[in-house]
Design a protein around this motif. Structure first.
Motif, PDB file in Angstrom:
ATOM      1  N   HIS A  91       0.828  -1.205   0.000  1.00 27.18           N
ATOM      2  CA  HIS A  91       0.000   0.000   0.000  1.00 27.18           C
ATOM      3  C   HIS A  91       0.860   1.251   0.000  1.00 27.18           C
ATOM      4  N   GLN A  92       1.938   1.250   0.811  1.00 27.15           N
ATOM      5  CA  GLN A  92       2.798   2.425   0.876  1.00 27.15           C
ATOM      6  C   GLN A  92       3.476   2.702  -0.459  1.00 27.15           C
ATOM      7  N   GLN A  93       3.741   1.657  -1.241  1.00 28.63           N
ATOM      8  CA  GLN A  93       4.330   1.850  -2.561  1.00 28.63           C
ATOM      9  C   GLN A  93       3.362   2.569  -3.495  1.00 28.63           C
ATOM     10  N   GLN A  94       2.080   2.382  -3.287  1.00 31.28           N
ATOM     11  CA  GLN A  94       1.068   2.990  -4.152  1.00 31.28           C
ATOM     12  C   GLN A  94       0.734   4.415  -3.736  1.00 31.28           C
ATOM     13  N   CYS A  95       1.046   4.796  -2.506  1.00 28.17           N
ATOM     14  CA  CYS A  95       0.824   6.176  -2.067  1.00 28.17           C
ATOM     15  C   CYS A  95       1.781   7.105  -2.802  1.00 28.17           C
ATOM     16  N   LEU A  96       1.273   8.236  -3.241  1.00 26.64           N
ATOM     17  CA  LEU A  96       2.098   9.197  -3.970  1.00 26.64           C
ATOM     18  C   LEU A  96       2.290  10.460  -3.133  1.00 26.64           C
ATOM     19  N   SER A  97       3.493  10.980  -3.148  1.00 28.96           N
ATOM     20  CA  SER A  97       3.799  12.229  -2.457  1.00 28.96           C
ATOM     21  C   SER A  97       3.416  13.412  -3.341  1.00 28.96           C
ATOM     22  N   LEU A  98       2.931  14.473  -2.707  1.00 30.16           N
ATOM     23  CA  LEU A  98       2.610  15.713  -3.417  1.00 30.16           C
ATOM     24  C   LEU A  98       3.700  16.767  -3.230  1.00 30.16           C
ATOM     25  N   ASP A  99       4.822  16.380  -2.653  1.00 26.21           N
ATOM     26  CA  ASP A  99       5.934  17.315  -2.486  1.00 26.21           C
ATOM     27  C   ASP A  99       6.597  17.605  -3.827  1.00 26.21           C
ATOM     28  N   ASN A 151       9.120  17.785  -6.791  1.00 23.25           N
ATOM     29  CA  ASN A 151      10.105  16.853  -7.347  1.00 23.25           C
ATOM     30  C   ASN A 151       9.934  15.430  -6.813  1.00 23.25           C
ATOM     31  N   GLN A 152       8.729  15.130  -6.336  1.00 20.69           N
ATOM     32  CA  GLN A 152       8.439  13.781  -5.866  1.00 20.69           C
ATOM     33  C   GLN A 152       7.413  13.121  -6.789  1.00 20.69           C
ATOM     34  N   ASP A 153       6.713  12.122  -6.311  1.00 22.81           N
ATOM     35  CA  ASP A 153       5.955  11.169  -7.127  1.00 22.81           C
ATOM     36  C   ASP A 153       5.018  11.811  -8.153  1.00 22.81           C
ATOM     37  N   LEU A 154       3.998  12.544  -7.678  1.00 17.79           N
ATOM     38  CA  LEU A 154       3.019  13.089  -8.620  1.00 17.79           C
ATOM     39  C   LEU A 154       3.642  14.174  -9.484  1.00 17.79           C
ATOM     40  N   ASP A 155       4.533  14.948  -8.932  1.00 18.63           N
ATOM     41  CA  ASP A 155       5.237  15.976  -9.688  1.00 18.63           C
ATOM     42  C   ASP A 155       5.967  15.358 -10.880  1.00 18.63           C
ATOM     43  N   LEU A 156       6.667  14.270 -10.650  1.00 18.72           N
ATOM     44  CA  LEU A 156       7.411  13.602 -11.725  1.00 18.72           C
ATOM     45  C   LEU A 156       6.467  12.960 -12.735  1.00 18.72           C
ATOM     46  N   LEU A 202      -7.123  11.081  -5.900  1.00 14.54           N
ATOM     47  CA  LEU A 202      -6.643  12.127  -5.002  1.00 14.54           C
ATOM     48  C   LEU A 202      -7.814  12.670  -4.196  1.00 14.54           C
ATOM     49  N   HIS A 203      -7.652  12.776  -2.891  1.00 14.69           N
ATOM     50  CA  HIS A 203      -8.705  13.327  -2.044  1.00 14.69           C
ATOM     51  C   HIS A 203      -8.957  14.777  -2.457  1.00 14.69           C
ATOM     52  N   SER A 204     -10.228  15.150  -2.538  1.00 18.16           N
ATOM     53  CA  SER A 204     -10.579  16.500  -2.994  1.00 18.16           C
ATOM     54  C   SER A 204     -10.025  17.580  -2.072  1.00 18.16           C
ATOM     55  N   LYS A 205      -9.657  17.231  -0.841  1.00 17.54           N
ATOM     56  CA  LYS A 205      -9.066  18.222   0.059  1.00 17.54           C
ATOM     57  C   LYS A 205      -7.655  18.624  -0.372  1.00 17.54           C
ATOM     58  N   ALA A 258      -5.518   6.689   4.030  1.00 19.68           N
ATOM     59  CA  ALA A 258      -4.370   6.342   4.874  1.00 19.68           C
ATOM     60  C   ALA A 258      -3.058   6.839   4.296  1.00 19.68           C
ATOM     61  N   CYS A 259      -3.041   7.234   3.024  1.00 21.94           N
ATOM     62  CA  CYS A 259      -1.817   7.776   2.428  1.00 21.94           C
ATOM     63  C   CYS A 259      -1.491   9.128   3.059  1.00 21.94           C
ATOM     64  N   PRO A 260      -0.226   9.416   3.333  1.00 18.64           N
ATOM     65  CA  PRO A 260       0.149  10.687   3.968  1.00 18.64           C
ATOM     66  C   PRO A 260      -0.387  11.908   3.229  1.00 18.64           C
ATOM     67  N   ASP A 261      -0.348  11.883   1.882  1.00 19.43           N
ATOM     68  CA  ASP A 261      -0.872  12.996   1.092  1.00 19.43           C
ATOM     69  C   ASP A 261      -2.212  12.672   0.443  1.00 19.43           C
ATOM     70  N   GLU A 262      -2.851  11.606   0.907  1.00 19.17           N
ATOM     71  CA  GLU A 262      -4.175  11.198   0.420  1.00 19.17           C
ATOM     72  C   GLU A 262      -4.221  11.169  -1.113  1.00 19.17           C
ATOM     73  N   THR A 263      -3.182  10.568  -1.681  1.00 23.24           N
ATOM     74  CA  THR A 263      -3.059  10.429  -3.132  1.00 23.24           C
ATOM     75  C   THR A 263      -2.577   9.014  -3.420  1.00 23.24           C
ATOM     76  N   LEU A 264      -3.286   8.304  -4.293  1.00 24.94           N
ATOM     77  CA  LEU A 264      -3.066   6.872  -4.475  1.00 24.94           C
ATOM     78  C   LEU A 264      -2.979   6.513  -5.952  1.00 24.94           C
ATOM     79  N   ARG A 265      -1.920   5.794  -6.327  1.00 23.32           N
ATOM     80  CA  ARG A 265      -1.839   5.239  -7.680  1.00 23.32           C
ATOM     81  C   ARG A 265      -2.717   3.992  -7.741  1.00 23.32           C
ATOM     82  N   VAL A 266      -3.584   3.928  -8.743  1.00 22.78           N
ATOM     83  CA  VAL A 266      -4.512   2.804  -8.881  1.00 22.78           C
ATOM     84  C   VAL A 266      -4.079   1.955 -10.072  1.00 22.78           C
ATOM     85  N   THR A 267      -3.870   0.676  -9.849  1.00 19.29           N
ATOM     86  CA  THR A 267      -3.400  -0.249 -10.876  1.00 19.29           C
ATOM     87  C   THR A 267      -4.319  -1.457 -10.965  1.00 19.29           C
ATOM     88  N   SER A 268      -4.061  -2.307 -11.941  1.00 14.42           N
ATOM     89  CA  SER A 268      -4.822  -3.558 -12.049  1.00 14.42           C
ATOM     90  C   SER A 268      -4.653  -4.393 -10.794  1.00 14.42           C
TER      91      SER A 268
END
Length: 345
Positions: free
Chosen positions: A50-58, A60-65, A239-242, A329-339
């Motif tokens: 699960h933690q691997q699927q959580c994306l950071s919003l910081d 130069n991090q996950d979603l930014d890249l 991504l959580h609307s908040k 539960a993701c720190p930035d409430e952003t989740l990559r969704v895969t098969s």
């Protein structure tokens, strides 16, 4: 024999792979928003994945890249999940306005292509049906990223009811613009600050399950939607609307950096000044029995969805509940969704 067994156990412990203390989050330390209830516990055995699927919003991090690598970004949402703000942001960022909610109207897509040589790389749109969501998932390429903003359904419905009540009191929207009919239907009595509506008539309108109430999460995330994600494996992020302020910052960085000082963009179709809405039951003393709609929702909101059968079109809600557990539960409430995500849910 005893020394042999003890020695084997000790040797096994030394050979075990050490756990990265950042890879698994203690369930007791996961903070969940009070407005977004947890339906299921996330087992310790799935936390690492699960933690691997959580994306950071910081920066130069996950979603930014991910955004930096995409040729096309689609931001989608149901009603009352930040769509108006995101569409206004997109309009200013792209310095252009495509057909409103274009992703729900496939008949205008060719016009979008011939409008200009440089097509719009960022599009934000409400989605109203699972067919629109499935179509998008099925047709997008590897260079496309879909960011779907999500809001827990009970919270979303509460917000939708408040917006509907404002629309009735202000006679706005195609359902309420006829002042004479709306006044008679809802027994509207108002002044510059307050508006009283008939409780039963408002309930009937909510039960019709249309407009903001009906354009719901469970009409988008159905069994067929989850199956389409499994079959097509799009680059999909929930991504959580908040978290829209952070999302706008990331999108502006890559698509309109000149706007960074203007963020966040906030918009609301209900208008800047809201009336205080009160509900009144017919046949009772108006002064004594009228109640603020916020109090009314606090008292009855939890029962409204089942009593009015607002989820009557829902399917595969279990998958949505599991998705929410992971998303919130993701720190930035952003989740990559895969098969693989869908398989686990």
């Amino acid at each position: 024999l005893l020394f042999t067994v003890v020695g084997f156990v000790i040797l096994s412990l030394f050979k075990s792979e050490p756990l990265d203390r950042h890879s698994v989050q203690d369930p007791a330390n996961i903070e969940i928003d009070a407005d977004t209830p947890h339906h299921h516990e996330i087992s310790t055995s799935t936390l690492a994945y699960h933690q691997q699927q959580c994306l950071s919003l910081d920066e130069n991090q996950d979603l930014d890249l991910l955004v930096a690598s995409a040729s096309q970004i689609f931001v989608t949402m149901p009603a009352k999940a930040g769509g108006t703000s995101m569409k206004e942001f997109t309009k200013r960022c792209m310095k252009n306005a495509v057909q409103d909610n274009i992703l729900s109207i496939s008949g205008v897509w060719k016009d979008y292509l011939v409008d200009s040589l440089h097509v719009q790389s960022l599009i934000s749109s409400h989605l109203y049906t699972d067919s629109a969501f499935i179509r998008l998932v099925h047709l997008t390429s590897r260079k496309t990223v879909i960011i779907h903003t999500h809001r827990e359904e009970s919270s979303r419905v509460t917000s939708a009811v408040k917006q509907i009540s404002q629309g009735i009191c202000k006679f706005v929207g195609h359902r309420y613009s006829n002042q004479q009919q709306t006044t008679k239907k809802f027994n509207v009595r108002k002044n510059n600050t307050h508006c009283i509506l008939d409780e039963g008539s408002l309930l009937n309108d909510i039960a019709a399950n249309v407009a903001e109430v009906g354009f719901s999460t469970h009409r988008l995330l159905t069994c067929q939607s989850y199956e389409a994600i499994q079959d097509n494996s799009p680059q999909l992020v929930f991504l959580h609307s908040k978290q829209l302020d952070k999302l706008q910052k990331i999108l502006a960085k890559h698509h309109c950096p000149e706007m960074l000082d203007e963020l966040p963009i906030k918009a609301n179709v209900a208008g800047d000044k809201s009336l205080q809405v009160l509900l009144h039951k017919k046949g009772t003393d108006e002064a004594r029995s009228s109640i603020r709609i916020e109090e009314w929702l606090d008292a009855k909101g939890f029962a409204m969805e089942w009593a009015l059968q607002l989820r009557r079109d829902a399917s595969c809600q279990g998958k949505t509940f599991h998705m929410e557990d992971e998303l919130f539960a993701c720190p930035d409430e952003t989740l990559r969704v895969t098969s693989e995500s869908i398989d686990r849910w």
